[in-house]
Structures are given as structure tokens and as C-alpha cells.
Design a protein around this motif. Sequence first.
Motif, mmCIF file in Angstrom:
data_model
loop_
_atom_site.group_PDB
_atom_site.id
_atom_site.type_symbol
_atom_site.label_atom_id
_atom_site.label_comp_id
_atom_site.label_asym_id
_atom_site.label_seq_id
_atom_site.Cartn_x
_atom_site.Cartn_y
_atom_site.Cartn_z
ATOM 1 N N ALA A 150 1.593 26.661 29.169
ATOM 2 C CA ALA A 150 1.615 25.718 28.049
ATOM 3 C C ALA A 150 3.052 25.461 27.600
ATOM 4 C CB ALA A 150 0.771 26.259 26.898
ATOM 5 N N ARG A 151 3.860 26.526 27.583
ATOM 6 C CA ARG A 151 5.260 26.384 27.161
ATOM 7 C C ARG A 151 6.022 25.462 28.120
ATOM 8 N NH1 ARG A 151 9.296 28.705 28.928
ATOM 9 N NH2 ARG A 151 8.087 30.330 29.956
ATOM 10 N N THR A 152 5.792 25.617 29.420
ATOM 11 C CA THR A 152 6.457 24.754 30.401
ATOM 12 C C THR A 152 6.104 23.292 30.152
ATOM 13 O OG1 THR A 152 6.335 26.496 32.056
ATOM 14 C CG2 THR A 152 6.744 24.277 32.852
ATOM 15 N N LEU A 153 4.826 23.052 29.855
ATOM 16 C CA LEU A 153 4.383 21.683 29.637
ATOM 17 C C LEU A 153 5.047 21.091 28.392
ATOM 18 C CD1 LEU A 153 2.467 19.810 31.115
ATOM 19 C CD2 LEU A 153 0.610 20.603 29.653
ATOM 20 N N LEU B 111 3.391 11.616 30.398
ATOM 21 C CA LEU B 111 3.276 13.059 30.594
ATOM 22 C C LEU B 111 3.946 13.479 31.909
ATOM 23 C CD1 LEU B 111 2.032 15.328 28.982
ATOM 24 C CD2 LEU B 111 -0.104 15.020 30.236
ATOM 25 N N VAL B 112 3.731 12.702 32.961
ATOM 26 C CA VAL B 112 4.339 13.039 34.262
ATOM 27 C C VAL B 112 5.861 12.851 34.187
ATOM 28 C CG1 VAL B 112 4.437 12.483 36.716
ATOM 29 C CG2 VAL B 112 2.231 12.480 35.522
ATOM 30 N N ALA B 113 6.310 11.807 33.499
ATOM 31 C CA ALA B 113 7.761 11.607 33.335
ATOM 32 C C ALA B 113 8.368 12.799 32.606
ATOM 33 C CB ALA B 113 8.032 10.310 32.568
ATOM 34 N N GLY B 114 7.635 13.361 31.651
ATOM 35 C CA GLY B 114 8.085 14.561 30.957
ATOM 36 C C GLY B 114 8.182 15.742 31.910
ATOM 37 N N MET B 115 7.188 15.887 32.800
ATOM 38 C CA MET B 115 7.250 16.979 33.777
ATOM 39 C C MET B 115 8.511 16.857 34.633
ATOM 40 S SD MET B 115 3.282 16.920 34.968
ATOM 41 C CE MET B 115 3.250 18.321 36.093
ATOM 42 N N LEU C 163 5.796 24.259 37.854
ATOM 43 C CA LEU C 163 5.296 22.898 38.071
ATOM 44 C C LEU C 163 3.830 22.927 38.492
ATOM 45 C CD1 LEU C 163 5.858 19.874 38.298
ATOM 46 C CD2 LEU C 163 6.771 20.279 40.594
ATOM 47 N N GLY C 164 3.500 23.867 39.391
ATOM 48 C CA GLY C 164 2.100 24.007 39.811
ATOM 49 C C GLY C 164 1.193 24.318 38.633
ATOM 50 N N GLN C 165 1.644 25.237 37.768
ATOM 51 C CA GLN C 165 0.859 25.585 36.574
ATOM 52 C C GLN C 165 0.695 24.384 35.647
ATOM 53 O OE1 GLN C 165 3.164 28.808 34.850
ATOM 54 N NE2 GLN C 165 1.659 30.306 35.544
ATOM 55 N N SER C 166 1.783 23.629 35.484
ATOM 56 C CA SER C 166 1.705 22.441 34.625
ATOM 57 C C SER C 166 0.688 21.447 35.175
ATOM 58 C CB SER C 166 3.064 21.751 34.519
ATOM 59 O OG SER C 166 3.971 22.545 33.799
ATOM 60 N N TRP C 167 0.707 21.259 36.484
ATOM 61 C CA TRP C 167 -0.243 20.314 37.079
ATOM 62 C C TRP C 167 -1.688 20.747 36.844
ATOM 63 C CZ3 TRP C 167 -0.270 15.507 37.908
ATOM 64 C CH2 TRP C 167 0.877 14.828 38.317
ATOM 65 N N GLU C 168 -1.955 22.074 36.899
ATOM 66 C CA GLU C 168 -3.318 22.551 36.613
ATOM 67 C C GLU C 168 -3.762 22.042 35.246
ATOM 68 O OE1 GLU C 168 -5.521 24.230 38.388
ATOM 69 O OE2 GLU C 168 -4.200 24.361 40.136
ATOM 70 N N LEU C 169 -2.860 22.157 34.260
ATOM 71 C CA LEU C 169 -3.197 21.720 32.901
ATOM 72 C C LEU C 169 -3.314 20.199 32.823
ATOM 73 C CD1 LEU C 169 -0.953 24.079 30.713
ATOM 74 C CD2 LEU C 169 -3.363 24.346 31.318
ATOM 75 N N VAL C 170 -2.352 19.508 33.445
ATOM 76 C CA VAL C 170 -2.339 18.044 33.348
ATOM 77 C C VAL C 170 -3.567 17.449 34.037
ATOM 78 C CG1 VAL C 170 -1.106 15.964 34.081
ATOM 79 C CG2 VAL C 170 0.151 17.863 33.059
ATOM 80 N N LEU C 171 -3.932 18.002 35.193
ATOM 81 C CA LEU C 171 -5.117 17.460 35.903
ATOM 82 C C LEU C 171 -6.370 17.636 35.059
ATOM 83 C CD1 LEU C 171 -4.521 18.592 39.586
ATOM 84 C CD2 LEU C 171 -4.286 16.292 38.621
ATOM 85 N N ARG C 172 -6.450 18.779 34.374
ATOM 86 C CA ARG C 172 -7.597 19.011 33.505
ATOM 87 C C ARG C 172 -7.706 17.899 32.457
ATOM 88 N NH1 ARG C 172 -7.568 24.590 30.286
ATOM 89 N NH2 ARG C 172 -7.988 25.478 32.320
ATOM 90 N N ALA C 173 -6.545 17.419 32.004
ATOM 91 C CA ALA C 173 -6.542 16.407 30.940
ATOM 92 C C ALA C 173 -6.768 15.001 31.475
ATOM 93 C CB ALA C 173 -5.211 16.465 30.186
ATOM 94 N N ILE C 174 -6.298 14.711 32.697
ATOM 95 C CA ILE C 174 -6.318 13.298 33.127
ATOM 96 C C ILE C 174 -7.282 12.996 34.261
ATOM 97 C CG2 ILE C 174 -3.873 13.030 32.440
ATOM 98 C CD1 ILE C 174 -3.171 12.814 35.445
ATOM 99 N N THR D 150 -2.213 22.043 43.764
ATOM 100 C CA THR D 150 -1.123 21.897 42.790
ATOM 101 C C THR D 150 0.123 22.687 43.212
ATOM 102 O OG1 THR D 150 -2.045 23.726 41.524
ATOM 103 C CG2 THR D 150 -2.643 21.498 40.809
ATOM 104 N N ALA D 151 -0.042 23.656 44.130
ATOM 105 C CA ALA D 151 1.114 24.417 44.633
ATOM 106 C C ALA D 151 1.940 23.508 45.538
ATOM 107 C CB ALA D 151 0.632 25.641 45.397
#
Lengths: 214, 214
Positions: free
Chosen positions: A151-154, B154-158, B179-190, B201-202
Motif C-alpha cells: 500500500a505504501r508503494t502505491l 494511477l498507472v502514470a503514478g506507478m 511494482l509487482g505488488q502494486s499491480w496486484e492492488l491496481v488490478l483488483r481495483a480496475i 504481475t511479476a
Amino acid sequence: MQQRSERTRARLVGAAGELFDRHGYAQASLGDISRIAGVSKGALYFHFESKQELATAVQEAGCRLLEETVLALCREGRPALQTLIDTTHALAVWASTDPIVRAAFRLGRERAGGDRPVLNYHLVCSATAGRLLGRAAEEGALRPDVTEDAARTLVAGMVAGIEAAAWSGAPHPEIAAQLGQSWELVLRAIAEEHARRDLRTAPPAAHRPEPVAG
Amino acid sequence: MQQRSERTRARLVGAAGELFDRHGYAQASLGDISRIAGVSKGALYFHFESKQELATAVQEAGCRLLEETVLALCREGRPALQTLIDTTHALAVWASTDPIVRAAFRLGRERAGGDRPVLNYHLVCSATAGRLLGRAAEEGALRPDVTEDAARTLVAGMVAGIEAAAWSGAPHPEIAAQLGQSWELVLRAIAEEHARRDLRTAPPAAHRPEPVAG
């Protein structure tokens, strides 16, 4: 007397922030800084031994602004996630309009890689986000399958995105609107349903653009 | 003869990328660039009229690398979201190790605010993300209540987060894992549930750190 000295120091830090923001570390000259601050070069050297010391003072002023804002928001007693959202909205305002914060971001980049460790405003923001996310976890607001680290990375990415957008010249109302949209998505990914219900993702009233008088 | 001229030009762009990455636009000198490229200053001026032209060539090389990589990934025929994830992983590698891309990001910042419009690598990445998200929407992979605009922010932020982390000196394996962890979260949202199932996501195998020989 001490008060006057403190005012001079503050004027120097303000002028340095403006010039570091506008021209960068290498191009900003101590002569221009003392001129804009309206103090003699001798007075500048009385307060700061070198450009490095002045740059560090600007970065510390940026950190202090962030800390004090987070503290003031915490005192309002809202959920930690709301405090975090509002902190990112404050950063969006500063990244567009506050030379000290803009310079703090810029100096962190431009002074990196030298002999001595340098404050990095991205890392400072990320650490602040980490602390608030830790509190959100204690409040039971984070989904149990979300690690604070992810969450922090995001959130750190959102802050970096704000800074990049402000640097690209995007106007603040646009950045604030995009930040609110991003938070809608991020909360869906990280926050418990019950915790999301009462969170406001739009900027707090104080940061909203003034309505145009009719 | 033309081939030789193109090799010289490429060497100049490579050397310029290295120096712009390391020292920034203002501090990199044409003399050092021609010396590191191993060509005469006359040859440099034959190819580039000014430092501005050379900086633009470096930024264009960074854009071309991104475009060609996205094209190659698209030809592999995977879902658009997978192409987008893999593109961000390529950016994570470049932001850590490729002077051209690092310089492209840095020059976009440092040359902003001048008389003429300047390529901004953040905006180029954001536009690329926008195109791939548009395709993902056509493929039915985005949740219907998610706007492409919000997802693109959101992706531009990543991407901005990747660049800030690389600039802070974080090692690539750490950035790739985050980045892989962030994508797990972002995919859940979008992303739609059915679309998420097959996404990786790796980093793709080509970008994974070499296993240490035992």
C-alpha cells in the motif's frame, strides 16, 4: 535581536527555495539568493556556510511543513486513511504552488549521488504514508490481505505522479481531481468496505479552487 | 559511408545520454560528450547544431525504445493489460540501468519551462498507458465503473514512483518486486475478475535477476 535574526534566516530560506525551484541547485547563485532576500552576502554567510547548507535548510523546511500538516490533521481525530488522503491533497497544492516543497523535491534529486547523504523528499513522503497506513491497519481499516508495504508503494507512486504532473505544468484543479479519482481506485484495493464508506477522496474544502463570483 | 555516419551519431547520442543522466542538462558539456563518444567536436557539430538538439535526440531515442518495446510486446498477442504490466517492468529496468531512459526522464524535467515545448517522458509514458488501457477496455478487461482516465492516472503514478525509486538508488530487484505488488492492488481495483485470472504481475523472465549459480 534574535527575532530579527530569525526573520533574516527565514527570508534567506524563502529566497533560496524560489531560486532552487526555478533554476535548480547548480544554477542558483548565492549572490542572487541574498539579493532576492534583501540581505547582504555577509549576512547570508553568517547564517549559512555554503550553498549545501542553504539547500539542506530548504529541504528541512519542506519536511517541517509536511510534519506539521500531518500533526495538525491528526489532531482533528479523523481516521488515519482520511488523514493520508488529505495529506496527499496538501502535497498536490504545494507541488503546484509552494517553492519550498517544489525545491525540496528538486534538490533531493539534484543533490543525490554526491559524497554525503541528502534528504530525499520522495522518501520522506513515503515514510509518512507508511506511518499513516500502519495506523490505518491498527484501526482495522486495511483489508487483511493487503501488506502495508504494498500500500505504501502505491501511495508513494501517487505522490510521485502528483509531483511529475505539477512539474509538467498541469494546473492544480486538474491534479486534485485526478488524485481524488486515483484514491477511489486505491481505496477499493486496500480498504475495508466499512472503512471506505465515510472517507472523502476529494480535496478538503480549504484546498478547493475558489468558486468564480457570478 | 552513411553507415559510418549513423554509427557516429549513435555514439554521440549514447555519450550524451550518459552525461545528461549523470550531470544534468546544464552541467553536461559538449566537449566532454564528444570526448566520451571518441569523435571530434567538428563531427559533433556536423550531426547536432546545439546542446538542445542533442538533448532532443536523446529524449527521442528514449521514446523510440519505449515505442519499439510496446510494439514487440503487442506482437506477442497477450492481453493489453499484460502488455501494460510488462511495459512498466521494462521501464523499471531502464530507470535503474539505461542512461538514455534515465536521461530522457531527467531532461524532460530540466528543460521544461523554456521557450520551446520539450518532450516530457512522464507524459509519453502516460499516453502509452492510456492507449493500452483503451485496448484493455475494448477487450472487456476493465471494470465498467472504472474510467480509462482514472486508471491512466494511477498507472502514470506507478511509473513516476518507479523513476523516483530508481533515482533514490533503490536496487532494481526491490523496485521490480514492489511494482509487482502494486499491480496486484491496481488490478483488483480496475480489472474484471475473469481478466485478472491469467495476468502475471511479476517481471517477465527476461527481466528477472539471474539466479546465483550454486
